[in-house]
Enzyme design. Structure first.
Site, PDB file in Angstrom:
ATOM      1  N   ASN A 179      -7.742   1.844   9.616  1.00  0.00           N
ATOM      2  CA  ASN A 179      -6.488   2.044  10.343  1.00  0.00           C
ATOM      3  C   ASN A 179      -6.801   1.967  11.826  1.00  0.00           C
ATOM      4  OD1 ASN A 179      -5.334   2.532   7.874  1.00  0.00           O
ATOM      5  ND2 ASN A 179      -4.875   4.681   8.233  1.00  0.00           N
TER       6      ASN A 179
ATOM      7  N   ARG B 199       0.846  -1.187   0.000  1.00  0.00           N
ATOM      8  CA  ARG B 199       0.000   0.000   0.000  1.00  0.00           C
ATOM      9  C   ARG B 199       0.889   1.248   0.000  1.00  0.00           C
ATOM     10  NH1 ARG B 199      -3.039   3.096   4.771  1.00  0.00           N
ATOM     11  NH2 ARG B 199      -3.865   4.738   3.438  1.00  0.00           N
TER      12      ARG B 199
ATOM     13  N   GLU C 203      -3.769  -0.049   8.110  1.00  0.00           N
ATOM     14  CA  GLU C 203      -2.626   0.326   8.948  1.00  0.00           C
ATOM     15  C   GLU C 203      -2.820  -0.251  10.346  1.00  0.00           C
ATOM     16  OE1 GLU C 203      -1.518   4.475   9.244  1.00  0.00           O
ATOM     17  OE2 GLU C 203      -1.860   4.806   7.096  1.00  0.00           O
TER      18      GLU C 203
ATOM     19  N   GLU D  43      -7.557   8.497   6.126  1.00  0.00           N
ATOM     20  CA  GLU D  43      -7.887   9.159   7.393  1.00  0.00           C
ATOM     21  C   GLU D  43      -8.472  10.567   7.230  1.00  0.00           C
ATOM     22  OE1 GLU D  43      -4.752   6.772  10.280  1.00  0.00           O
ATOM     23  OE2 GLU D  43      -4.385   8.884   9.851  1.00  0.00           O
TER      24      GLU D  43
ATOM     25  N   HIS E 152      -3.126  11.086   0.336  1.00  0.00           N
ATOM     26  CA  HIS E 152      -2.641  10.867   1.700  1.00  0.00           C
ATOM     27  C   HIS E 152      -2.045  12.180   2.232  1.00  0.00           C
ATOM     28  CE1 HIS E 152      -1.062   7.651   4.658  1.00  0.00           C
ATOM     29  NE2 HIS E 152      -0.825   8.829   5.213  1.00  0.00           N
TER      30      HIS E 152
ATOM     31  N   TYR F 242      -4.919   1.625  15.683  1.00  0.00           N
ATOM     32  CA  TYR F 242      -3.682   1.621  16.469  1.00  0.00           C
ATOM     33  C   TYR F 242      -3.934   1.359  17.950  1.00  0.00           C
ATOM     34  CZ  TYR F 242      -1.020   3.398  12.507  1.00  0.00           C
ATOM     35  OH  TYR F 242      -0.397   3.529  11.284  1.00  0.00           O
TER      36      TYR F 242
END
Length: 514
Positions: free
Chosen positions: A337, A105, A406, A195, A150, A339
């Site tokens: 994504n 990616r 991610e 995002e 991005h 985290y």
């Protein structure tokens, strides 16, 4: 399934030929992924490419922001050279081949392809660069998974208002049409945005990210509105003009953070839900929910606060019925994504006279200091939150296909990164738990392939499975222990099952960890 539709036979043969790396593991300790599950890693253009003003590239908002305000980055660095991937993409491909990933990616630099943001001004050197990268990946059976935007808007478009100006929708659709025509014969997996919340809240509502406009409670919502409509237009553009011929798919990547209530009270439970609706529901709900539109709690709270503050209408722009229809279902999959998690507590405050996203959300969100931490102050190790969040998506949005675009862990450096290995392993186990619960998760992407420019943290925090020596003009890349771990995961399509409280990396004699 979106991923691996071209190479599944090849990978099945490879998987069946691989034995477990450590013979001391019991069969019951190993958890297998579905055969069509895909693994990859990720980067973004500004964070790795460098070559910020050569070969015809135009200035983007991050170029201008860090050059004009070097103190916004903790080590006063920038992405002018970064990992120098513009000149060293061959080494990047070599690293991906070493890992054995199914896909890579990466993102396109809008200003490298179209220096002013307009298709009237094409930079052929930029086109050649991405053609070389894409062709190099395919040569080694690595699927290119491309993010169109991005965070690096051409500065010329920001001068017009950027994502707060509705005309950006025209520019973005033209840009997407251009890249589909240029690369879509070889790229079959696309993401429109990475995002949206960070783009809008951090760049237009705050000064955390470029362009740093600090228009909280107004600019961030305008940005989000235009971004969502841009996404819908590009999805339908692809659907009508390119899908049949190019046989591809297109989605969007949204960051999700699990929010844990501070207490069992109804107020704190609602605060946690409100946090997740304002954070990710802001962008997920219009696309993935059955009814579409913004989350009800956002519409209600922002409208009430806007009236109290004397606005003639809500600061949150309103979709027309036609726009709601265009947005609903405008994604073949959800790129997630994930985290970490956060705590949420209800707060009782009076509405400020000035607009504020924080006032609108009305949640005290904070990091639980008892949770294990990475180098990044915000990054906690909460795999249970990952499991919970995937189940939330399944239940709230009618179980869409999800690709983890991610997931990663930061350190301060060093080649022995056991904590990163533990983080990835815990999250892969949580992901398998979610699949067992019925979630349609088909891919997992580690952030990041290598150390890179981590926005306001510069080069101080390290997310890479490959260490990059930024003091070396050649930007030498060296694999960390986590790279060797990930090779094993990909080759065996499995992870070791263990009690995380007693987890240790197994360094048995014939292990790839050695």
């Amino acid at each position: 399934m979106v991923l691996l539709n071209l190479y599944i036979v090849y990978f099945v043969v490879c998987i069946l030929s691989v034995n477990s790396t450590c013979t001391t593991n019991n069969d019951e300790d190993v958890r297998k992924f579905p055969l069509n599950f895909a693994f990859g890693t990720a980067t973004s253009a500004y964070q790795i490419e460098g070559a910020w003003n050569v070969s015809g590239k135009g200035e983007n908002i991050w170029d201008k922001y860090v050059h004009k305000n070097p103190n916004v980055v903790i080590d006063k660095s920038n992405g002018d050279v970064a990992c120098d991937s513009y000149h060293q993409y061959d080494r990047d491909i070599e690293m991906l081949k070493e890992l054995g990933v199914d896909y890579y990616r990466f993102s396109l630099s809008w200003s490298r392809l179209l220096p002013t943001g307009s298709v009237a001004n094409v930079n052929n050197d930029g086109v050649d660069y991405y053609n070389n990268l894409i062709n190099g990946l395919l040569k080694h059976n690595i699927i290119p998974f491309v993010t169109i935007y991005h965070w690096d808007l051409p500065q010329k478009l920001q001068d017009l208002g950027g994502w707060t100006n509705p005309i950006i929708q025209d520019f973005f659709e033209d840009y997407a049409n251009f890249v589909f025509r240029q690369f879509g014969d070889r790229v079959q997996h696309w993401l429109t945005f990475n995002e949206p919340k960070q783009i809008c809240l951090c760049g237009y509502g705050q000064t955390t990210f470029a362009p740093g406009l600090n228009m909280t409670g107004v600019g961030d919502y305008m940005c989000g509105h235009n971004l969502l409509l841009s996404h819908a237009r590009v999805f339908h553009l692809y659907d009508k003009k390119f899908r049949i011929k190019q046989a591809g798919s297109i989605g969007i990547t949204i960051e999700g953070t699990w929010s844990e209530p501070f207490s069992s009270s109804k107020e704190d439970f609602n605060a946690a839900e409100r946090f997740m609706e304002f954070e990710a529901g802001w962008f997920m709900n219009p696309i993935f929910s059955i009814k579409g539109d913004y989350p009800a709690v956002m519409k209600e709270r922002i409208a009430v606060n806007s009236a109290i503050q004397g606005f003639s209408k809500s600061r949150l722009p309103e979709f027309t019925e036609e726009q709601i229809r265009l947005l609903k279902g405008s994604s073949d999959f959800l790129g997630l994504n994930f985290y970490c998690s956060t705590m949420a507590r209800h707060i009782n405050t009076n509405v400020s006279s000035e607009p504020s996203y924080e006032d609108d959300a009305n949640v005290y969100s904070y990091v639980n200091q008892s949770w294990p931490h990475a180098a990044s102050s915000w990054l906690t190790v909460t795999p249970w939150g990952f499991h919970n969040y995937l189940n939330r998506i399944k239940n709230l949005y009618d179980n869409p296909e999800v690709i983890i675009t991610e997931n990663g862990y930061s350190t301060w450096g060093g080649l022995v990164d056991n904590d990163r290995i533990k983080y990835i392993n815990l999250h892969l186990n949580a992901l398998l738990d979610a699949i067992k619960d019925g979630s349609k998760v088909t891919g997992y992407t580690v952030w990041s392939l290598m150390d890179n420019f981590e926005w306001q943290q510069g080069y101080s925090e390290k997310f890479g499975m490959y260490e990059v020596d930024f003091q070396d003009p050649s930007r030498k890349r060296i694999p960390r222990k986590s790279a060797k771990y990930f090779i094993d995961v990909i080759r065996t399509k499995s992870v070791k099952h263990y009690d995380p409280e007693y987890y240790e990396i197994n360094d048995c004699t014939n292990s790839v960890y050695v």
